[in-house]
Scaffold this motif. Structure first.
Motif, PDB file in Angstrom:
ATOM      1  N   GLY A  85     -33.725  23.928 -88.108  1.00 20.75           N
ATOM      2  CA  GLY A  85     -35.012  24.199 -88.740  1.00 20.75           C
ATOM      3  C   GLY A  85     -36.172  23.770 -87.858  1.00 20.75           C
ATOM      4  O   GLY A  85     -37.174  24.477 -87.741  1.00 20.75           O
ATOM      5  N   GLY A  86     -36.033  22.611 -87.210  1.00 21.58           N
ATOM      6  CA  GLY A  86     -37.074  22.136 -86.300  1.00 21.58           C
ATOM      7  C   GLY A  86     -37.291  23.087 -85.135  1.00 21.58           C
ATOM      8  O   GLY A  86     -38.432  23.398 -84.767  1.00 21.58           O
ATOM      9  N   LEU A  87     -36.205  23.567 -84.557  1.00 19.92           N
ATOM     10  CA  LEU A  87     -36.323  24.521 -83.447  1.00 19.92           C
ATOM     11  C   LEU A  87     -36.961  25.834 -83.898  1.00 19.92           C
ATOM     12  O   LEU A  87     -37.839  26.379 -83.211  1.00 19.92           O
ATOM     13  N   PHE A  97     -44.942  22.974 -96.156  1.00 14.78           N
ATOM     14  CA  PHE A  97     -44.043  24.115 -95.975  1.00 14.78           C
ATOM     15  C   PHE A  97     -44.437  25.279 -96.878  1.00 14.78           C
ATOM     16  O   PHE A  97     -44.334  26.442 -96.475  1.00 14.78           O
ATOM     17  N   LEU A  98     -44.883  24.982 -98.088  1.00 14.52           N
ATOM     18  CA  LEU A  98     -45.321  26.067 -98.977  1.00 14.52           C
ATOM     19  C   LEU A  98     -46.549  26.771 -98.413  1.00 14.52           C
ATOM     20  O   LEU A  98     -46.674  27.994 -98.508  1.00 14.52           O
ATOM     21  N   LEU A  99     -47.457  26.012 -97.808  1.00 13.41           N
ATOM     22  CA  LEU A  99     -48.605  26.643 -97.146  1.00 13.41           C
ATOM     23  C   LEU A  99     -48.147  27.515 -95.976  1.00 13.41           C
ATOM     24  O   LEU A  99     -48.669  28.606 -95.767  1.00 13.41           O
ATOM     25  N   PRO A 141     -39.038  32.641 -94.836  1.00 12.56           N
ATOM     26  CA  PRO A 141     -37.831  32.140 -95.523  1.00 12.56           C
ATOM     27  C   PRO A 141     -37.488  30.705 -95.104  1.00 12.56           C
ATOM     28  O   PRO A 141     -37.044  29.907 -95.931  1.00 12.56           O
ATOM     29  N   LEU A 142     -37.706  30.389 -93.830  1.00  9.28           N
ATOM     30  CA  LEU A 142     -37.447  29.023 -93.367  1.00  9.28           C
ATOM     31  C   LEU A 142     -38.316  28.021 -94.112  1.00  9.28           C
ATOM     32  O   LEU A 142     -37.838  26.951 -94.520  1.00  9.28           O
ATOM     33  N   ALA A 143     -39.576  28.350 -94.327  1.00  9.88           N
ATOM     34  CA  ALA A 143     -40.486  27.439 -95.019  1.00  9.88           C
ATOM     35  C   ALA A 143     -40.011  27.152 -96.441  1.00  9.88           C
ATOM     36  O   ALA A 143     -40.083  26.008 -96.903  1.00  9.88           O
ATOM     37  N   ILE A 146     -42.591  33.928 -82.438  1.00  9.89           N
ATOM     38  CA  ILE A 146     -41.701  35.093 -82.340  1.00  9.89           C
ATOM     39  C   ILE A 146     -42.041  36.080 -83.455  1.00  9.89           C
ATOM     40  O   ILE A 146     -42.120  37.288 -83.217  1.00  9.89           O
ATOM     41  N   ASP A 147     -42.254  35.560 -84.665  1.00  9.42           N
ATOM     42  CA  ASP A 147     -42.623  36.451 -85.773  1.00  9.42           C
ATOM     43  C   ASP A 147     -43.897  37.222 -85.453  1.00  9.42           C
ATOM     44  O   ASP A 147     -43.988  38.421 -85.711  1.00  9.42           O
TER      45      ASP A 147
END
Length: 143
Positions: free
Chosen positions: A61-63, A118-120, A73-75, A131-132
């Motif tokens: 997750g950190g990477l 993370f929600l923000l 989705p990660l957030a 990348i996104d």
């Protein structure tokens, strides 16, 4: 959020969040037996699954946060994980020593605050410096 400065701020936020989780993941890997013992002492169920899962979530997750890959989705995953670790690992309501309880309260609410970050990030996306962002079409909003 289309201003160039927004993506820079989002990058800084991603890195700030990533440092905490990368550090935690690496420390769990280096002291894996101790981490497993800690989970047992906290009464975490299915430690054989929970320990490698927690280590992977933190390190990978950190990477992914740093590189800005699949951030939305990660957030959500990281927010849920952070709340779960607050409840399981910083259960101040079960601590009787006042100094230790105060410490656990701080760590509990710190985790809740991180989950809010993370929600923000879920709402803003990774920003253009990611990348996104590199994979997003360039016609409309690039978050």
């Amino acid at each position: 959020m289309t201003r160039p400065v927004d993506s820079g701020v989002i990058l800084i936020a991603r890195i700030a969040l990533a440092v905490l989780f990368l550090w935690g993941g690496v420390m769990k890997l280096l002291g894996y037996a101790g981490f497993v013992s800690y989970l047992h002492s906290k009464g975490v169920p299915f430690v054989q699954v929970a320990a490698p899962l927690a280590t992977a979530v933190e390190a990978l997750g950190g990477l992914l946060l740093i590189f800005g890959f699949k951030i939305r989705p990660l957030a959500l995953i990281m927010a849920v994980y952070t709340v779960a670790t607050a409840v399981l690992g910083h259960d101040f309501w079960n601590v009787t020593d006042p100094a230790m309880q105060r410490d656990m309260v701080i760590h509990f609410w710190k985790n809740i605050g991180i989950a809010g970050g993370f929600l923000l990030l879920f709402v803003t996306g990774a920003g253009r410096i990611s990348i996104d962002g590199a994979r997003a079409p360039r016609g409309g909003l690039n978050l």
